[in-house]
Design an enzyme around this catalytic site. Sequence first.
Site, PDB file in Angstrom:
ATOM      1  N   PRO A   1      93.727 124.093  11.123  1.00 34.83           N
ATOM      2  CA  PRO A   1      94.590 124.729  12.132  1.00 34.83           C
ATOM      3  C   PRO A   1      96.068 124.716  11.718  1.00 34.83           C
ATOM      4  O   PRO A   1      96.572 123.701  11.254  1.00 34.83           O
ATOM      5  CB  PRO A   1      94.367 123.847  13.367  1.00 34.83           C
ATOM      6  CG  PRO A   1      93.056 123.182  13.142  1.00 34.83           C
ATOM      7  CD  PRO A   1      92.945 122.988  11.658  1.00 34.83           C
ATOM      8  N   GLU A   2      96.723 125.876  11.916  1.00 38.83           N
ATOM      9  CA  GLU A   2      98.142 125.985  11.574  1.00 38.83           C
ATOM     10  C   GLU A   2      98.980 125.776  12.835  1.00 38.83           C
ATOM     11  O   GLU A   2      98.429 125.601  13.930  1.00 38.83           O
ATOM     12  CB  GLU A   2      98.389 127.348  10.915  1.00 38.83           C
ATOM     13  CG  GLU A   2      97.509 127.478   9.673  1.00 38.83           C
ATOM     14  CD  GLU A   2      97.676 128.771   8.887  1.00 38.83           C
ATOM     15  OE1 GLU A   2      98.748 129.385   8.944  1.00 38.83           O
ATOM     16  OE2 GLU A   2      96.715 129.153   8.196  1.00 38.83           O
TER      17      GLU A   2
ATOM     18  N   LYS B   1     101.895 120.698  11.811  1.00 36.53           N
ATOM     19  CA  LYS B   1     100.455 120.799  12.084  1.00 36.53           C
ATOM     20  C   LYS B   1      99.918 119.508  12.689  1.00 36.53           C
ATOM     21  O   LYS B   1      98.712 119.314  12.766  1.00 36.53           O
ATOM     22  CB  LYS B   1      99.704 121.079  10.781  1.00 36.53           C
ATOM     23  CG  LYS B   1     100.076 122.392  10.118  1.00 36.53           C
ATOM     24  CD  LYS B   1      99.246 122.557   8.866  1.00 36.53           C
ATOM     25  CE  LYS B   1      99.857 123.564   7.935  1.00 36.53           C
ATOM     26  NZ  LYS B   1      99.227 123.545   6.619  1.00 36.53           N
TER      27      LYS B   1
ATOM     28  N   ARG C   1      95.331 126.965  -3.322  1.00 38.20           N
ATOM     29  CA  ARG C   1      94.808 127.625  -2.120  1.00 38.20           C
ATOM     30  C   ARG C   1      94.523 129.086  -2.420  1.00 38.20           C
ATOM     31  O   ARG C   1      95.273 129.739  -3.156  1.00 38.20           O
ATOM     32  CB  ARG C   1      95.839 127.528  -0.970  1.00 38.20           C
ATOM     33  CG  ARG C   1      96.199 126.105  -0.586  1.00 38.20           C
ATOM     34  CD  ARG C   1      94.994 125.324  -0.094  1.00 38.20           C
ATOM     35  NE  ARG C   1      94.354 125.951   1.045  1.00 38.20           N
ATOM     36  CZ  ARG C   1      94.695 125.702   2.313  1.00 38.20           C
ATOM     37  NH1 ARG C   1      95.651 124.826   2.600  1.00 38.20           N
ATOM     38  NH2 ARG C   1      94.085 126.323   3.303  1.00 38.20           N
TER      39      ARG C   1
END
Length: 312
Positions: free
Chosen positions: A2-3, A50, A294
């Site tokens: 989750p950002e 975050k 990423r």
Amino acid sequence: MPEGPTVRKFSSLVCAFVGRSVLKVGGSTKQINPKDLMGQHFITCQVHGKNLYLLFGFEKPKAENKLLEEEGGTQSYPSGNHEETQEETQETSSAPSKSPRDPEVAEDDRVSRWLRFHFGLYGSVRANEFSRAKQGNKRGDWRDPTPRLILHFDSGGFLVFYNCRMAWCSSPFSEPSCDILNPDFDCEKALRALSMPRPVCVTLMDQRHFSGVGNIIKNEILFLAQIHPLSFGSLLPLERLRSLLDHAINFTSDWLRSKMQGKGLHYHVYQKEHCAKGHNLLKEAIGPPCGLKRLTWYCPECQPPLKSEDAV
Ligand SMILES: [Zn+2]
């Protein structure tokens, strides 16, 4: 994982329980002992980047007011302001020694502390409901996700935390100037970070400079600003970096707004095969030399690599 906008949505669920006490606990976590939370008062919560922080303690408002007055403190308790609450907590945590005047009050005062949550892939928070399996596994079993922590509160209601790491800490790590969703986010400081001689896609994922930004935001804003992910910030003209920063702020706050309204997000490139103009997207794992690589989606047509004459 989750950002920033998603963690703020979690925070809005959690905040509804502020002021209540923990009646019953559960969950599979071994990182903390859930029983430590029994009978604790949920004082407040904060989000930084975050991370979600919940402050727990034993409810002794009158005694704490008295203590603060005696020690020359000016804020009454509980404070409505997050920063003031935090200052009080820091004051508390930095003074673990017992007050010679009233050891009993100092002992109670000392136990208020923050529980930090950092969510993993598909990590989530649910209020008054459990997450259910959306599909069976390879053997055909439909197994519901295992809650890491369950908190039942007095006067009903419960919170369930999934796939997260948690740890007790004395105060939240807070650098509002680096938090993309914080009103005190420092754009000039962020611009200086973006201008560093390294790929902008790496800088955007650096939580020291862009706390709250994750892989989805990174991919989407680089596409919106039409910047190749491997462009070195030091070679991009300042106005292009400013445009990237504007997209970062606007995209993140728009995402938060739609989350709060229960709406989904339309992706331009993230996990897509084509851009809106029909070009084939490329997908590469990109990261710092010794850090996490990423997956990065980008359009080689709409986000061309810098030519030497473009560079500043
Ligand atoms: Zn394109």
